[in-house]
Write a protein that holds these residues in place. Structure first.
Motif, PDB file in Angstrom:
ATOM      1  N   TYR A  44       0.907  -1.319  -0.036  1.00 39.72           N
ATOM      2  CA  TYR A  44       0.025   0.055   0.007  1.00 39.72           C
ATOM      3  C   TYR A  44       0.943   1.278   0.115  1.00 39.72           C
ATOM      4  O   TYR A  44       0.458   2.355  -0.554  1.00 39.72           O
ATOM      5  CB  TYR A  44      -0.954   0.007   1.196  1.00 39.72           C
ATOM      6  N   GLU A 100       3.604   1.833  -1.737  1.00 40.88           N
ATOM      7  CA  GLU A 100       3.877   1.832  -2.994  1.00 40.88           C
ATOM      8  C   GLU A 100       3.027   1.794  -4.342  1.00 40.88           C
ATOM      9  O   GLU A 100       3.426   1.644  -5.483  1.00 40.88           O
ATOM     10  CB  GLU A 100       4.739   0.424  -3.335  1.00 40.88           C
ATOM     11  N   LYS A 101       1.970   2.338  -3.795  1.00 41.48           N
ATOM     12  CA  LYS A 101       0.732   2.572  -5.063  1.00 41.48           C
ATOM     13  C   LYS A 101      -0.068   3.680  -4.547  1.00 41.48           C
ATOM     14  O   LYS A 101      -0.482   3.892  -3.281  1.00 41.48           O
ATOM     15  CB  LYS A 101       0.203   1.318  -5.206  1.00 41.48           C
ATOM     16  N   GLN A 102      -0.928   4.264  -5.418  1.00 36.89           N
ATOM     17  CA  GLN A 102      -1.992   5.282  -5.063  1.00 36.89           C
ATOM     18  C   GLN A 102      -3.125   4.379  -4.791  1.00 36.89           C
ATOM     19  O   GLN A 102      -3.133   3.229  -5.438  1.00 36.89           O
ATOM     20  CB  GLN A 102      -2.070   6.206  -6.132  1.00 36.89           C
ATOM     21  N   GLY A 103      -4.058   4.927  -3.984  1.00 36.36           N
ATOM     22  CA  GLY A 103      -5.246   4.155  -3.803  1.00 36.36           C
ATOM     23  C   GLY A 103      -6.327   4.830  -3.185  1.00 36.36           C
ATOM     24  O   GLY A 103      -6.357   5.980  -2.884  1.00 36.36           O
ATOM     25  N   LYS A 147       1.415   7.173  -3.365  1.00 37.09           N
ATOM     26  CA  LYS A 147       2.650   6.228  -3.066  1.00 37.09           C
ATOM     27  C   LYS A 147       3.735   6.929  -2.390  1.00 37.09           C
ATOM     28  O   LYS A 147       4.148   8.113  -2.923  1.00 37.09           O
ATOM     29  CB  LYS A 147       2.998   5.470  -4.451  1.00 37.09           C
ATOM     30  N   ARG A 184       3.894  -4.625  -9.060  1.00 40.14           N
ATOM     31  CA  ARG A 184       3.266  -3.633  -9.860  1.00 40.14           C
ATOM     32  C   ARG A 184       2.114  -3.331  -9.083  1.00 40.14           C
ATOM     33  O   ARG A 184       1.328  -3.830  -8.196  1.00 40.14           O
ATOM     34  CB  ARG A 184       2.736  -3.968 -11.338  1.00 40.14           C
ATOM     35  N   GLU A 185       1.459  -2.215  -9.636  1.00 44.87           N
ATOM     36  CA  GLU A 185       0.271  -1.714  -8.885  1.00 44.87           C
ATOM     37  C   GLU A 185      -0.811  -2.627  -9.133  1.00 44.87           C
ATOM     38  O   GLU A 185      -0.878  -3.221 -10.432  1.00 44.87           O
ATOM     39  CB  GLU A 185      -0.232  -0.193  -9.256  1.00 44.87           C
ATOM     40  N   ASP A 186      -1.639  -2.939  -8.277  1.00 45.09           N
ATOM     41  CA  ASP A 186      -2.847  -4.112  -8.651  1.00 45.09           C
ATOM     42  C   ASP A 186      -3.498  -3.855  -9.660  1.00 45.09           C
ATOM     43  O   ASP A 186      -3.969  -4.857 -10.435  1.00 45.09           O
ATOM     44  CB  ASP A 186      -3.613  -3.995  -7.146  1.00 45.09           C
ATOM     45  N   LEU A 227      -4.604   4.591 -14.380  1.00 50.52           N
ATOM     46  CA  LEU A 227      -5.104   4.593 -13.001  1.00 50.52           C
ATOM     47  C   LEU A 227      -6.449   5.647 -13.349  1.00 50.52           C
ATOM     48  O   LEU A 227      -7.395   5.636 -12.591  1.00 50.52           O
ATOM     49  CB  LEU A 227      -4.087   5.042 -11.991  1.00 50.52           C
TER      50      LEU A 227
END
Length: 136
Positions: free
Chosen positions: A8, A10-13, A27, A36-38, A58
């Motif tokens: 979490y 390492e990525k935007q969400g 991130k 990689r991002e999910d 995204l």
């Protein structure tokens, strides 16, 4: 199957917490190696399965999400209808001793068992093995 998803951090969400509050995250660092991002993993997998998802970035994914439910475009406390599941009460017979089922917390999974640090924690903390330190 293990997919190389980023953590979490390492990525935007977009997250919805238990209060129904929409929270965006940014991130902090790039994911290591092949992680990689999910969303990008599932997008690539959809190509392989012949059921291409309707987004390539995204921003496009977020636009689809907000089109499906406009509440995701608003940050803050929103009215997501959700009730925590009710758990049945379980009667424990008198005289029953409750025990913790995990004997060695430090070695509960293959990744932990492969870690020299967690092996040492297990040996020192749980099994009393004494390690000499460099200064000794």
């Amino acid at each position: 199957m293990v997919l190389p998803g980023a953590a979490y951090t390492e990525k935007q969400g977009i997250y919805v917490n238990l209060e129904g509050r929409v929270q965006y995250s940014e991130k902090a660092v790039d994911p290591p190696g092949d992680a990689r991002e999910d969303w990008s993993i599932f997008r690539a997998l959809s190509d392989v399965l012949g059921r291409k998802l309707p987004f390539d970035s995204l921003d496009e994914l977020r636009a689809h999400l907000c089109a499906d439910d406009a509440r995701f475009a608003e940050v803050g406390l929103l009215g997501f209808d959700w009730t925590p599941p009710a758990l049945e009460a379980v009667a424990i017979p008198a005289g029953t001793e409750l025990t913790y089922p995990i004997q060695d917390f430090y070695l509960t999974n293959p990744i932990a068992r492969a870690s020299p640090t967690l092996q040492r924690c297990s040996a020192e903390i749980l099994h009393g093995q004494d390690y000499a330190e460099a200064a000794e």
